[in-house]
Design a protein around this motif. Structure first.
Motif, PDB file in Angstrom:
ATOM      1  N   GLU A 184     -31.694 -60.043  72.893  1.00 42.86           N
ATOM      2  CA  GLU A 184     -31.149 -60.922  71.867  1.00 42.86           C
ATOM      3  C   GLU A 184     -31.187 -60.253  70.494  1.00 42.86           C
ATOM      4  N   GLN A 185     -32.244 -59.532  70.202  1.00 43.17           N
ATOM      5  CA  GLN A 185     -32.333 -58.832  68.923  1.00 43.17           C
ATOM      6  C   GLN A 185     -31.303 -57.716  68.840  1.00 43.17           C
ATOM      7  N   ARG A 186     -31.152 -56.998  69.912  1.00 40.90           N
ATOM      8  CA  ARG A 186     -30.243 -55.849  69.906  1.00 40.90           C
ATOM      9  C   ARG A 186     -28.772 -56.253  69.845  1.00 40.90           C
ATOM     10  N   PHE A 187     -28.394 -57.270  70.618  1.00 44.04           N
ATOM     11  CA  PHE A 187     -26.991 -57.657  70.707  1.00 44.04           C
ATOM     12  C   PHE A 187     -26.624 -58.836  69.809  1.00 44.04           C
ATOM     13  N   GLY A 188     -27.619 -59.516  69.259  1.00 41.66           N
ATOM     14  CA  GLY A 188     -27.344 -60.678  68.420  1.00 41.66           C
ATOM     15  C   GLY A 188     -26.532 -60.352  67.184  1.00 41.66           C
ATOM     16  N   GLY A 189     -26.691 -59.160  66.644  1.00 43.24           N
ATOM     17  CA  GLY A 189     -25.949 -58.765  65.459  1.00 43.24           C
ATOM     18  C   GLY A 189     -24.473 -58.514  65.717  1.00 43.24           C
ATOM     19  N   LEU A 190     -24.086 -58.460  66.969  1.00 45.71           N
ATOM     20  CA  LEU A 190     -22.685 -58.221  67.318  1.00 45.71           C
ATOM     21  C   LEU A 190     -21.854 -59.494  67.243  1.00 45.71           C
ATOM     22  N   TYR A 191     -22.504 -60.623  67.064  1.00 46.28           N
ATOM     23  CA  TYR A 191     -21.814 -61.904  67.006  1.00 46.28           C
ATOM     24  C   TYR A 191     -21.887 -62.455  65.586  1.00 46.28           C
ATOM     25  N   LYS A 192     -20.843 -63.093  65.173  1.00 44.64           N
ATOM     26  CA  LYS A 192     -20.806 -63.678  63.844  1.00 44.64           C
ATOM     27  C   LYS A 192     -20.586 -65.175  63.979  1.00 44.64           C
ATOM     28  N   ALA A 193     -21.475 -65.946  63.397  1.00 49.75           N
ATOM     29  CA  ALA A 193     -21.373 -67.399  63.488  1.00 49.75           C
ATOM     30  C   ALA A 193     -20.220 -67.906  62.632  1.00 49.75           C
ATOM     31  N   GLY A 194     -19.609 -68.976  63.096  1.00 52.22           N
ATOM     32  CA  GLY A 194     -18.567 -69.625  62.319  1.00 52.22           C
ATOM     33  C   GLY A 194     -17.170 -69.076  62.523  1.00 52.22           C
ATOM     34  N   ILE A 195     -17.026 -68.041  63.321  1.00 58.88           N
ATOM     35  CA  ILE A 195     -15.698 -67.484  63.574  1.00 58.88           C
ATOM     36  C   ILE A 195     -15.349 -67.726  65.036  1.00 58.88           C
ATOM     37  N   GLY A 196     -14.254 -68.410  65.270  1.00 56.19           N
ATOM     38  CA  GLY A 196     -13.790 -68.637  66.633  1.00 56.19           C
ATOM     39  C   GLY A 196     -14.657 -69.594  67.417  1.00 56.19           C
ATOM     40  N   ARG A 197     -14.498 -69.509  68.696  1.00 54.28           N
ATOM     41  CA  ARG A 197     -15.223 -70.377  69.613  1.00 54.28           C
ATOM     42  C   ARG A 197     -16.696 -69.965  69.661  1.00 54.28           C
ATOM     43  N   PRO A 198     -17.602 -70.943  69.774  1.00 46.87           N
ATOM     44  CA  PRO A 198     -19.023 -70.584  69.866  1.00 46.87           C
ATOM     45  C   PRO A 198     -19.291 -69.675  71.057  1.00 46.87           C
ATOM     46  N   GLY A 199     -20.121 -68.689  70.859  1.00 45.33           N
ATOM     47  CA  GLY A 199     -20.418 -67.723  71.908  1.00 45.33           C
ATOM     48  C   GLY A 199     -21.367 -68.263  72.954  1.00 45.33           C
ATOM     49  N   HIS A 200     -21.384 -67.568  74.062  1.00 47.81           N
ATOM     50  CA  HIS A 200     -22.325 -67.896  75.130  1.00 47.81           C
ATOM     51  C   HIS A 200     -23.670 -67.253  74.790  1.00 47.81           C
ATOM     52  N   PRO A 201     -24.756 -67.761  75.359  1.00 44.89           N
ATOM     53  CA  PRO A 201     -26.064 -67.155  75.113  1.00 44.89           C
ATOM     54  C   PRO A 201     -26.075 -65.686  75.534  1.00 44.89           C
ATOM     55  N   ILE A 202     -26.758 -64.877  74.764  1.00 48.09           N
ATOM     56  CA  ILE A 202     -26.814 -63.439  75.023  1.00 48.09           C
ATOM     57  C   ILE A 202     -27.461 -63.167  76.374  1.00 48.09           C
ATOM     58  N   ARG A 203     -28.462 -63.952  76.739  1.00 46.91           N
ATOM     59  CA  ARG A 203     -29.115 -63.753  78.038  1.00 46.91           C
ATOM     60  C   ARG A 203     -28.095 -63.908  79.165  1.00 46.91           C
ATOM     61  N   LEU A 204     -27.210 -64.882  79.062  1.00 44.25           N
ATOM     62  CA  LEU A 204     -26.179 -65.081  80.075  1.00 44.25           C
ATOM     63  C   LEU A 204     -25.251 -63.879  80.146  1.00 44.25           C
ATOM     64  N   MET A 205     -24.795 -63.405  79.000  1.00 42.23           N
ATOM     65  CA  MET A 205     -23.846 -62.294  78.980  1.00 42.23           C
ATOM     66  C   MET A 205     -24.480 -61.002  79.499  1.00 42.23           C
ATOM     67  N   VAL A 206     -25.707 -60.729  79.103  1.00 42.79           N
ATOM     68  CA  VAL A 206     -26.406 -59.528  79.585  1.00 42.79           C
ATOM     69  C   VAL A 206     -26.669 -59.660  81.081  1.00 42.79           C
ATOM     70  N   GLY A 207     -27.079 -60.834  81.516  1.00 43.75           N
ATOM     71  CA  GLY A 207     -27.338 -61.054  82.931  1.00 43.75           C
ATOM     72  C   GLY A 207     -26.095 -60.878  83.792  1.00 43.75           C
ATOM     73  N   LEU A 208     -24.960 -61.366  83.305  1.00 44.72           N
ATOM     74  CA  LEU A 208     -23.716 -61.204  84.063  1.00 44.72           C
ATOM     75  C   LEU A 208     -23.296 -59.745  84.148  1.00 44.72           C
ATOM     76  N   GLN A 209     -23.449 -59.012  83.054  1.00 41.10           N
ATOM     77  CA  GLN A 209     -23.112 -57.586  83.080  1.00 41.10           C
ATOM     78  C   GLN A 209     -24.036 -56.825  84.022  1.00 41.10           C
ATOM     79  N   LEU A 210     -25.312 -57.159  84.002  1.00 36.39           N
ATOM     80  CA  LEU A 210     -26.273 -56.515  84.896  1.00 36.39           C
ATOM     81  C   LEU A 210     -25.950 -56.831  86.353  1.00 36.39           C
ATOM     82  N   LEU A 211     -25.618 -58.076  86.624  1.00 35.08           N
ATOM     83  CA  LEU A 211     -25.256 -58.472  87.978  1.00 35.08           C
ATOM     84  C   LEU A 211     -23.995 -57.744  88.429  1.00 35.08           C
ATOM     85  N   LYS A 212     -23.019 -57.657  87.556  1.00 37.34           N
ATOM     86  CA  LYS A 212     -21.782 -56.947  87.883  1.00 37.34           C
ATOM     87  C   LYS A 212     -22.067 -55.477  88.186  1.00 37.34           C
TER      88      LYS A 212
END
Length: 81
Positions: free
Chosen positions: A42-70
């Motif tokens: 979350e610390q490492r990838f959290g800075g890649l997201y900007k609040a208030g722009i576009g649709r709210p993002g998914h939790p970082i744990r979910l995104m990292v977990g999906l990439q790892l699973l893939k």
């Protein structure tokens, strides 16, 4: 990205079972998830997201977990071996 914190209360959860009672804790993916430093992700990838722009993002744990699973499954279901 500012993620919404989830809070758990006793209200409304009277009939809901905890996930730990539903899954096999010896499954390789469960064991892998317990070894990952999710706060570091979350610390490492959290800075890649900007609040208030576009649709709210998914939790970082979910995104990292999906990439790892893939990456680890390579399109196949992981089996205990």
């Amino acid at each position: 990205m500012a993620l919404r914190e989830t809070t758990q209360t006793a209200e409304g959860d009277l009939f809901r079972q905890e996930l730990v009672n539903l899954i096999n804790l010896r499954h390789p993916l469960v064991q892998l998830a317990q070894k990952i430093d999710w706060e570091s992700c979350e610390q490492r990838f959290g800075g890649l997201y900007k609040a208030g722009i576009g649709r709210p993002g998914h939790p970082i744990r979910l995104m990292v977990g999906l990439q790892l699973l893939k990456h680890t499954s390579n399109g196949h279901v992981l089996r205990k071996g």
